[in-house]
Design a protein around this motif. Structure first.
Motif, PDB file in Angstrom:
ATOM      1  N   SER A 607      49.833   8.233  -6.073  1.00  0.00           N
ATOM      2  CA  SER A 607      50.952   8.920  -5.418  1.00  0.00           C
ATOM      3  C   SER A 607      51.741   7.994  -4.501  1.00  0.00           C
ATOM      4  CB  SER A 607      50.427  10.124  -4.628  1.00  0.00           C
ATOM      5  OG  SER A 607      49.665   9.704  -3.500  1.00  0.00           O
ATOM      6  N   LYS A 608      51.108   6.909  -4.063  1.00  0.00           N
ATOM      7  CA  LYS A 608      51.782   5.953  -3.181  1.00  0.00           C
ATOM      8  C   LYS A 608      52.344   4.755  -3.951  1.00  0.00           C
ATOM      9  CE  LYS A 608      50.885   8.390   0.401  1.00  0.00           C
ATOM     10  NZ  LYS A 608      51.977   9.134   1.056  1.00  0.00           N
ATOM     11  N   GLY A 609      52.320   4.814  -5.298  1.00  0.00           N
ATOM     12  CA  GLY A 609      52.855   3.736  -6.103  1.00  0.00           C
ATOM     13  C   GLY A 609      51.938   2.540  -6.233  1.00  0.00           C
ATOM     14  N   MET A 610      50.709   2.663  -5.855  1.00  0.00           N
ATOM     15  CA  MET A 610      49.736   1.562  -5.930  1.00  0.00           C
ATOM     16  C   MET A 610      48.962   1.704  -7.244  1.00  0.00           C
ATOM     17  SD  MET A 610      48.606   1.998  -1.936  1.00  0.00           S
ATOM     18  CE  MET A 610      47.574   0.549  -1.818  1.00  0.00           C
ATOM     19  N   SER A 611      49.694   1.555  -8.365  1.00  0.00           N
ATOM     20  CA  SER A 611      49.129   1.826  -9.689  1.00  0.00           C
ATOM     21  C   SER A 611      47.984   0.890 -10.035  1.00  0.00           C
ATOM     22  CB  SER A 611      50.230   1.720 -10.750  1.00  0.00           C
ATOM     23  OG  SER A 611      51.248   2.663 -10.492  1.00  0.00           O
ATOM     24  N   SER A 612      48.090  -0.368  -9.641  1.00  0.00           N
ATOM     25  CA  SER A 612      47.051  -1.330  -9.993  1.00  0.00           C
ATOM     26  C   SER A 612      45.700  -0.914  -9.421  1.00  0.00           C
ATOM     27  CB  SER A 612      47.438  -2.727  -9.482  1.00  0.00           C
ATOM     28  OG  SER A 612      46.433  -3.674  -9.786  1.00  0.00           O
ATOM     29  N   LYS A 613      45.699  -0.481  -8.135  1.00  0.00           N
ATOM     30  CA  LYS A 613      44.450  -0.045  -7.515  1.00  0.00           C
ATOM     31  C   LYS A 613      43.938   1.249  -8.150  1.00  0.00           C
ATOM     32  CE  LYS A 613      44.733  -2.186  -2.949  1.00  0.00           C
ATOM     33  NZ  LYS A 613      44.617  -1.960  -1.496  1.00  0.00           N
TER      34      LYS A 613
END
Length: 719
Positions: A607-613
């Motif tokens: 949801s925060k755009g931290m797709s890699s994590k």
């Protein structure tokens, strides 16, 4: 008839006390009050043998001390002082009419009217043109539109008295009391109209204040009395009220109404045989009348028609007064307050002590905003002050009468004495008190009714200070009736200690203010803490829908996640993390990782755009689904076997990862995770490669340059 309900509200407190037995052995027969300013109120007391006492009282706040029975406390003697005393005559002072703006008193004694200045400095004057007066009252007007101008009507009315018509023929140079006026009269400065009963005559008189030509405003004549009209009355009038154009009189037979304009009369109602003496009281706040039949007060309008309900008193009162929304009655050394709308007995005060020895007399300010009531026994005078609205509310809150406190605020708001903001303020104050009393659900109910309360005010109950939101919490916004905010664990522990202490005191015979339900069945710490967390969670969930500043939004969502975690509410944790939220990731990473809520953390990263994590977590979950790192709350069920759970867990991880990959334009990230997704479900892998959700499509050359175990053939085949 049913007895009136008794409340525990404190509206009046004794302000001053004076013992008349040290100065006169005569009984008090009449009272009057005149407020000069915020710092001075004059009290006039008439006695059985014609003496008139003048007292001065400061109606301001009394000294700070315990509000119990001030009437017998020597410390309140300083609030009242005897200014002077005059002797008007040698019989009972029956009535005192204060004409404050004129600086005069009208005193009825022995059938005659006497005038004296309001400070009792000048000699007493007797008005000899009227004699045999039994009752006098002053005309009060609710508005100009509701009442006629008697001065204009008197010259043309067929009911004008013979003596008045004779005086009019002589011209304006003759006063009604037979004294000649100088021709230098300029104008009437002020006028007051009264009605007096003489035998079977109802005489309307006007006191006119005169200013002479060529004189300063301060050089004003003593004034003159002019007879406006005479009306045929009935015999035996005992009390009288004049409101607008209606003059209401009472006799032992009942109540009658006279029109001061036409002179016509009619019976309002008759009293049954054996009834006590009838009494009348003008209720200035709503411009109504109170007609007393034994111990029942009937509220009527100026036309004698009943309005609202009746008031049932505990006994037949000696005297009646009014203050704000309440009727004050006195008898046998007791003062009782009744709410005019509900009929509830709000307060009962004993002030006379043993052996009062005669009837009590009550006087009020006859002002819609009056705050003082004076009550006298034959030998004692006590002045009561209406507590400010806020003090009344605080008193109820201290007594834990929360419902009555809210009712009082709503009542005062309807009457225009308090603003809507105050109602919101009190709801919040009640909420905090209930919270510290361990009534968490009720506390939040009041929080939600407070439009002024800010969500940040509950932050200290969730996370200990200092934290990143500490500066957002408002300080010192309430009345100091509750302890400062503390974490819910501390609130529960302190509350349980208070319950244990109260149980011990109760066994020792000491009354406490702790809830009886808790004393009889002490709650467990775990149940209380769970209730507290659920209630605060409900408040923050509702607060999310309000317009909040970005920093407060962050606090609400982040702390809401803390509360969900404390309740182990996985469904709501994942729902919050996967939706648009203002959670602060760095505040939650350790919490969610250490507690094993990796799915929630993955949703939060996404949801925060931290797709890699997020993809990294889904990959870990897919490869270690059998290690107990996570469970699928949707698919987990007692009727499903372990194999189904394992398959569904892998599928769920691949599905969530594919959603992220379908929107990613980073070929490196796609190829990094495409393999394990395809291992679980090749359809998901194809959807990733063919997705049109991404802003920038993946370059075919870039995809082919990252061979993996599937190789070029797989990519070409499925694209």
């Amino acid at each position: 008839m049913a007895k009136p309900e008794l409340s525990a509200r404190t509206v009046l407190e004794p302000l001053s006390f004076f013992n008349l037995s040290d100065h006169s052995r005569a009984q008090v027969t009449s009272l009057a009050i005149y407020t000069v300013s915020d710092s001075q109120c004059l009290i006039y007391i008439g006695t059985q043998f014609g003496a008139l006492f003048l007292f001065s009282v400061n109606p301001g706040n009394p000294n700070d001390e315990t509000r119990s029975d001030r009437s017998n406390s020597p410390s309140v003697l300083q609030n009242i002082s005897l200014l002077r005393k005059v002797v008007v005559g040698n019989s009972s002072v029956e009535s005192i009419q204060v004409i404050g703006d004129f600086g005069k008193l009208l005193v009825l004694l022995g059938g005659f009217l006497f005038t004296v200045d309001s400070l009792l400095l000048q000699p007493v004057k007797r008005l000899s043109f009227l004699r045999g007066i039994s009752v006098i009252t002053r005309r009060l007007r609710s508005s100009e539109s509701e009442s006629s101008n008697l001065s204009a009507l008197s010259s043309s009315s067929e009911y004008t008295s013979t003596s008045q018509r004779f005086l009019q023929k002589l011209g304006s140079g003759i006063r009604a009391n037979g004294l000649k006026m100088k021709e230098t009269v300029q104008q009437r400065v002020d006028n007051h109209v009264f009605s007096v009963v003489i035998g079977k005559r109802l005489v309307l008189i006007e006191l006119v204040l005169i200013n002479r030509v060529g004189k300063s405003d301060q050089d004003i004549d003593d004034g003159s009395f002019v007879i406006l009209k005479e009306i045929q009355c009935i015999d035996g009038v005992m009390a009288m009220v004049w409101l607008n154009d209606s003059i209401i009189v009472s006799t032992v037979n009942g109540y009658s109404l006279f029109s001061c304009v036409t002179g016509q009369s009619g019976v309002i109602f008759s009293l049954p045989d054996g009834s006590s003496l009838p009494r009348l009281k003008l209720l200035c706040k709503e411009w109504n009348l109170l007609l007393l039949v034994d111990n029942v007060g009937i509220i009527a309008n100026a036309h004698g028609q009943p309005v609202g309900g009746s008031l049932v008193f505990h006994s037949n009162p000696d005297s009646i007064g009014e203050i704000s929304s309440y009727v004050v009655v006195a008898r046998d050394g007791k003062l009782e307050l009744y709410h005019k709308k509900t009929g509830t007995c709000i307060q009962m005060v004993t002030f006379g002590g043993e052996g009062v020895g005669g009837p009590c007399v009550v006087a009020d300010e006859e002002d819609r905003t009056g705050n003082l009531v004076v009550v006298a026994t034959p030998t004692k005078v006590v002045c009561f002050r209406k507590l400010p609205s806020e003090e009344q509310i605080k008193d109820l809150l201290r007594k834990k009468n929360f419902k009555e406190a809210i009712s009082l605020v709503e009542e005062l708001e309807c009457e225009g004495e308090l603003s809507k903001d105050m109602l919101s303020f009190v709801h919040a104050q009640v909420g905090f008190l209930l919270l510290f009393d361990l009534h968490f659900e009720e506390a939040v109910n009041h929080f939600l009714q407070s439009e002024a309360m800010q969500p940040s005010e509950v932050f200290p109950f969730i996370m200990r200070d200092p934290n990143r939101w500490s500066l957002l919490v408002p300080r010192n916004r309430y009345w100091g009736l509750h302890p400062p905010p503390a974490p819910l664990e501390d609130v529960v522990d302190d509350g349980l200690l208070a319950i244990q202490r109260a149980i011990f005191l109760r066994k020792a015979g000491v009354e406490t203010v702790v809830d009886d339900a808790f004393l009889l069945n002490p709650p467990s710490r775990d149940n209380l803490l769970e209730s507290a967390i659920k209630s605060i969670t409900r408040y923050l969930e509702v607060s999310r829908e309000k317009e909040l500043t970005p920093s407060v939004k962050e606090g609400v969502d982040t702390l809401l996640m803390y509360l969900y975690r404390a309740l182990n509410n996985v469904y709501d944790m994942e729902k919050l993390a996967s939706s648009a939220n203002s959670c602060v990731v760095e505040e939650l990473e350790t919490l969610l990782d250490d507690s094993g809520h990796l799915r929630t953390l993955a949703f939060l990263y996404a949801s925060k755009g931290m797709s890699s994590k997020a993809l990294g977590i889904w990959r870990i979950l897919a490869r270690h689904y059998s290690s107990g790192l996570w469970k699928d709350p949707v698919m987990e069920s007692g009727s499903q076997d372990g194999g189904t759970n394992i398959v569904s867990g892998k599928e769920t991880a691949a599905a969530e990862a594919s959603k992220l990959l379908e929107e990613s334009s980073d070929p490196g990230l796609v190829l990094q995770h495409l393999g394990w997704v395809a291992d679980i479900n090749q359809v998901f892998a194809v959807q990733v490669l063919t997705s049109e959700k991404r802003v920038n499509q993946l370059p075919p050359g870039g995809i082919c340059s990252y061979p993996d175990e599937y190789g070029f053939d797989f990519i070409v085949k499925h694209t």
